[in-house]
Design a protein around this motif. Sequence first.
Motif, PDB file in Angstrom:
ATOM      1  N   TYR A 273       0.828  -1.207   0.000  1.00 53.83           N
ATOM      2  CA  TYR A 273       0.000   0.000   0.000  1.00 53.83           C
ATOM      3  C   TYR A 273       0.865   1.261   0.000  1.00 53.83           C
ATOM      4  CZ  TYR A 273      -3.215   3.609   1.644  1.00 53.83           C
ATOM      5  OH  TYR A 273      -3.937   4.770   1.780  1.00 53.83           O
ATOM      6  N   TYR A 274       1.870   1.281   0.859  1.00 55.36           N
ATOM      7  CA  TYR A 274       2.696   2.487   0.994  1.00 55.36           C
ATOM      8  C   TYR A 274       3.828   2.547  -0.026  1.00 55.36           C
ATOM      9  CZ  TYR A 274       0.484   3.860   5.383  1.00 55.36           C
ATOM     10  OH  TYR A 274      -0.418   4.273   6.324  1.00 55.36           O
ATOM     11  N   PHE A 275       4.381   1.393  -0.366  1.00 52.93           N
ATOM     12  CA  PHE A 275       5.567   1.365  -1.221  1.00 52.93           C
ATOM     13  C   PHE A 275       5.442   0.260  -2.275  1.00 52.93           C
ATOM     14  CE2 PHE A 275       7.167   3.007   2.900  1.00 52.93           C
ATOM     15  CZ  PHE A 275       7.653   4.242   2.470  1.00 52.93           C
ATOM     16  N   PRO A 276       4.641   0.460  -3.305  1.00 52.17           N
ATOM     17  CA  PRO A 276       4.421  -0.611  -4.287  1.00 52.17           C
ATOM     18  C   PRO A 276       5.680  -1.048  -5.031  1.00 52.17           C
ATOM     19  CG  PRO A 276       3.367   1.467  -4.963  1.00 52.17           C
ATOM     20  CD  PRO A 276       3.783   1.638  -3.549  1.00 52.17           C
ATOM     21  N   GLU A 277       6.539  -0.121  -5.400  1.00 55.72           N
ATOM     22  CA  GLU A 277       7.771  -0.524  -6.104  1.00 55.72           C
ATOM     23  C   GLU A 277       8.707  -1.297  -5.181  1.00 55.72           C
ATOM     24  OE1 GLU A 277       9.789   2.339  -8.579  1.00 55.72           O
ATOM     25  OE2 GLU A 277       7.932   3.458  -8.856  1.00 55.72           O
ATOM     26  N   PRO A 278       9.003  -0.798  -3.980  1.00 52.73           N
ATOM     27  CA  PRO A 278       9.824  -1.598  -3.060  1.00 52.73           C
ATOM     28  C   PRO A 278       9.183  -2.932  -2.677  1.00 52.73           C
ATOM     29  CG  PRO A 278       9.910   0.698  -2.429  1.00 52.73           C
ATOM     30  CD  PRO A 278       8.867   0.590  -3.505  1.00 52.73           C
ATOM     31  N   HIS A 279       7.856  -3.004  -2.691  1.00 51.67           N
ATOM     32  CA  HIS A 279       7.193  -4.293  -2.447  1.00 51.67           C
ATOM     33  C   HIS A 279       7.652  -5.315  -3.479  1.00 51.67           C
ATOM     34  CE1 HIS A 279       3.898  -7.221  -3.106  1.00 51.67           C
ATOM     35  NE2 HIS A 279       3.773  -7.175  -1.787  1.00 51.67           N
ATOM     36  N   LYS A 280       7.744  -4.894  -4.736  1.00 54.03           N
ATOM     37  CA  LYS A 280       8.242  -5.790  -5.784  1.00 54.03           C
ATOM     38  C   LYS A 280       9.704  -6.159  -5.534  1.00 54.03           C
ATOM     39  CE  LYS A 280       5.178  -3.810  -9.312  1.00 54.03           C
ATOM     40  NZ  LYS A 280       5.132  -3.031 -10.580  1.00 54.03           N
ATOM     41  N   LEU A 281      10.485  -5.191  -5.069  1.00 55.28           N
ATOM     42  CA  LEU A 281      11.891  -5.434  -4.763  1.00 55.28           C
ATOM     43  C   LEU A 281      12.035  -6.467  -3.657  1.00 55.28           C
ATOM     44  CD1 LEU A 281      14.971  -4.463  -4.951  1.00 55.28           C
ATOM     45  CD2 LEU A 281      14.378  -2.995  -3.015  1.00 55.28           C
ATOM     46  N   VAL A 282      11.249  -6.317  -2.596  1.00 51.02           N
ATOM     47  CA  VAL A 282      11.305  -7.269  -1.481  1.00 51.02           C
ATOM     48  C   VAL A 282      10.921  -8.668  -1.963  1.00 51.02           C
ATOM     49  CG1 VAL A 282      10.278  -7.888   0.740  1.00 51.02           C
ATOM     50  CG2 VAL A 282      10.906  -5.515   0.288  1.00 51.02           C
ATOM     51  N   THR A 283       9.891  -8.750  -2.788  1.00 47.95           N
ATOM     52  CA  THR A 283       9.479 -10.044  -3.341  1.00 47.95           C
ATOM     53  C   THR A 283      10.594 -10.661  -4.167  1.00 47.95           C
ATOM     54  OG1 THR A 283       7.166  -9.309  -3.398  1.00 47.95           O
ATOM     55  CG2 THR A 283       7.752 -11.202  -4.761  1.00 47.95           C
ATOM     56  N   GLU A 284      11.245  -9.846  -4.978  1.00 44.05           N
ATOM     57  CA  GLU A 284      12.364 -10.332  -5.797  1.00 44.05           C
ATOM     58  C   GLU A 284      13.524 -10.794  -4.915  1.00 44.05           C
ATOM     59  OE1 GLU A 284      15.578  -8.649  -9.132  1.00 44.05           O
ATOM     60  OE2 GLU A 284      13.987  -7.342  -8.380  1.00 44.05           O
ATOM     61  N   PHE A 285      13.846  -9.989  -3.912  1.00 44.68           N
ATOM     62  CA  PHE A 285      14.957 -10.340  -3.014  1.00 44.68           C
ATOM     63  C   PHE A 285      14.683 -11.659  -2.305  1.00 44.68           C
ATOM     64  CE2 PHE A 285      17.192 -10.361   1.020  1.00 44.68           C
ATOM     65  CZ  PHE A 285      18.461  -9.940   0.672  1.00 44.68           C
ATOM     66  N   GLU A 286      13.478 -11.817  -1.785  1.00 43.74           N
ATOM     67  CA  GLU A 286      13.166 -13.031  -1.029  1.00 43.74           C
ATOM     68  C   GLU A 286      13.069 -14.253  -1.938  1.00 43.74           C
ATOM     69  OE1 GLU A 286       9.918 -12.185   1.683  1.00 43.74           O
ATOM     70  OE2 GLU A 286      11.427 -11.416   3.069  1.00 43.74           O
ATOM     71  N   LYS A 287      12.652 -14.063  -3.177  1.00 44.98           N
ATOM     72  CA  LYS A 287      12.650 -15.172  -4.129  1.00 44.98           C
ATOM     73  C   LYS A 287      14.073 -15.657  -4.391  1.00 44.98           C
ATOM     74  CE  LYS A 287      11.005 -16.523  -8.725  1.00 44.98           C
ATOM     75  NZ  LYS A 287      10.295 -16.079  -9.960  1.00 44.98           N
ATOM     76  N   LYS A 288      15.004 -14.713  -4.413  1.00 45.48           N
ATOM     77  CA  LYS A 288      16.401 -15.063  -4.696  1.00 45.48           C
ATOM     78  C   LYS A 288      17.124 -15.602  -3.474  1.00 45.48           C
ATOM     79  CE  LYS A 288      20.620 -13.226  -6.797  1.00 45.48           C
ATOM     80  NZ  LYS A 288      21.232 -12.097  -7.542  1.00 45.48           N
ATOM     81  N   TYR A 289      16.889 -14.980  -2.311  1.00 43.12           N
ATOM     82  CA  TYR A 289      17.693 -15.312  -1.137  1.00 43.12           C
ATOM     83  C   TYR A 289      16.931 -16.038  -0.035  1.00 43.12           C
ATOM     84  CZ  TYR A 289      21.101 -12.195  -3.272  1.00 43.12           C
ATOM     85  OH  TYR A 289      21.988 -11.607  -4.142  1.00 43.12           O
ATOM     86  N   GLY A 290      15.612 -16.073  -0.130  1.00 49.42           N
ATOM     87  CA  GLY A 290      14.843 -16.853   0.828  1.00 49.42           C
ATOM     88  C   GLY A 290      14.319 -16.040   2.000  1.00 49.42           C
ATOM     89  N   ASN A 291      13.448 -16.674   2.757  1.00 48.70           N
ATOM     90  CA  ASN A 291      12.909 -16.105   3.987  1.00 48.70           C
ATOM     91  C   ASN A 291      12.436 -17.271   4.853  1.00 48.70           C
ATOM     92  OD1 ASN A 291      10.374 -16.947   2.984  1.00 48.70           O
ATOM     93  ND2 ASN A 291       9.897 -14.923   2.176  1.00 48.70           N
ATOM     94  N   ARG A 292      11.892 -16.958   6.017  1.00 49.34           N
ATOM     95  CA  ARG A 292      11.307 -17.995   6.868  1.00 49.34           C
ATOM     96  C   ARG A 292       9.883 -17.603   7.197  1.00 49.34           C
ATOM     97  NH1 ARG A 292      13.926 -20.451  11.926  1.00 49.34           N
ATOM     98  NH2 ARG A 292      12.233 -21.893  11.430  1.00 49.34           N
ATOM     99  N   ILE A 293       8.960 -18.148   6.434  1.00 51.13           N
ATOM    100  CA  ILE A 293       7.532 -17.927   6.629  1.00 51.13           C
ATOM    101  C   ILE A 293       6.894 -19.287   6.869  1.00 51.13           C
ATOM    102  CG2 ILE A 293       5.460 -16.857   5.684  1.00 51.13           C
ATOM    103  CD1 ILE A 293       7.871 -14.950   5.897  1.00 51.13           C
ATOM    104  N   PHE A 294       5.978 -19.375   7.833  1.00 54.88           N
ATOM    105  CA  PHE A 294       5.312 -20.659   8.083  1.00 54.88           C
ATOM    106  C   PHE A 294       3.820 -20.445   8.288  1.00 54.88           C
ATOM    107  CE2 PHE A 294       6.558 -19.132  12.283  1.00 54.88           C
ATOM    108  CZ  PHE A 294       5.435 -19.373  13.049  1.00 54.88           C
ATOM    109  N   GLN A 295       3.066 -21.520   8.146  1.00 51.42           N
ATOM    110  CA  GLN A 295       1.609 -21.451   8.286  1.00 51.42           C
ATOM    111  C   GLN A 295       1.212 -21.192   9.733  1.00 51.42           C
ATOM    112  OE1 GLN A 295      -0.468 -21.498   5.717  1.00 51.42           O
ATOM    113  NE2 GLN A 295       1.251 -21.735   4.306  1.00 51.42           N
TER     114      GLN A 295
END
Length: 272
Positions: A250-272
């Motif tokens: 909502y606040y930062f649509p372009e950086p939102h895409k950047l964060v998604t790209e970064f996490e796709k490349k380097y990973g994160n820890r998200i769980f159900q």
Amino acid sequence: MIGAIIGDTVGSIYEFENYKAKDFELFPDGVSPTDDSILSFATADWIMRGGEAWKYYVAYASKYECPVGGYGGGFTRYVAKARRDGFGTPYDSCGNGSAMRISPVGWAFNTKEEVLAKAKESAECTHNHPEGIKGAQATALAIFMARMGASKDEIKTTIESEFGYDLNFTIDELRPEYSWSYPGAALCQGTVPQAIRCVLEATDYEDAIRNAVSLGGDSDTLACIAGGIAEAVFGVPQKIYKVGMNILKYYFPEPHKLVTEFEKKYGNRIFQ
């Protein structure tokens, strides 16, 4: 990385209206990413694209305003001078800005030596005081160690021995005396050990964020640093992740895409 951004978002409205307890609403109206997140975007972009780190910090600070709060005075002057002169001049700061933006480094590199070197490179283009560099390195190393499966006890021992931080206190002991007037509350040495302790005592990601905000003082930065480490230690619950990402978009649509790209490349820890 998203763990740091969510922590910053949750803490945003409490920075100048401290709430000294853990029973607050996690995402009330008005929360948003702050300068901590904006400069974390810059770190991630620098890691993915290469070049000189200072250029990314200047570019992002010039492009994005903070919905809540603002950039520190020293950093604001740095950005103005860099834009005028065409280069960034470090200003011997040990402020906690070097640690709040460092979480991408802990995720992007796969050896301790690389993490420490890149954390130093990120910090010293602005915060070239030894404590400023140390705060960034300690935060990035804690994230890296957690990613690699180190226990909280192992992280504590390493951070204490390599950086000289005393982590032998409790959040309950510290909370009554911690505020903006606490010695070093806006500096790495008065923020990074406290944020790490918030994670060491926590039972999960959300508990780490609640520990950090409840301390008072620079709540968004405490929660940003703690959140970055807590993601690597515990993982971020899917429900919290979705809300955090929606606010970010909502606040930062372009950086939102950047964060998604970064996490796709380097990973994160998200769980159900």
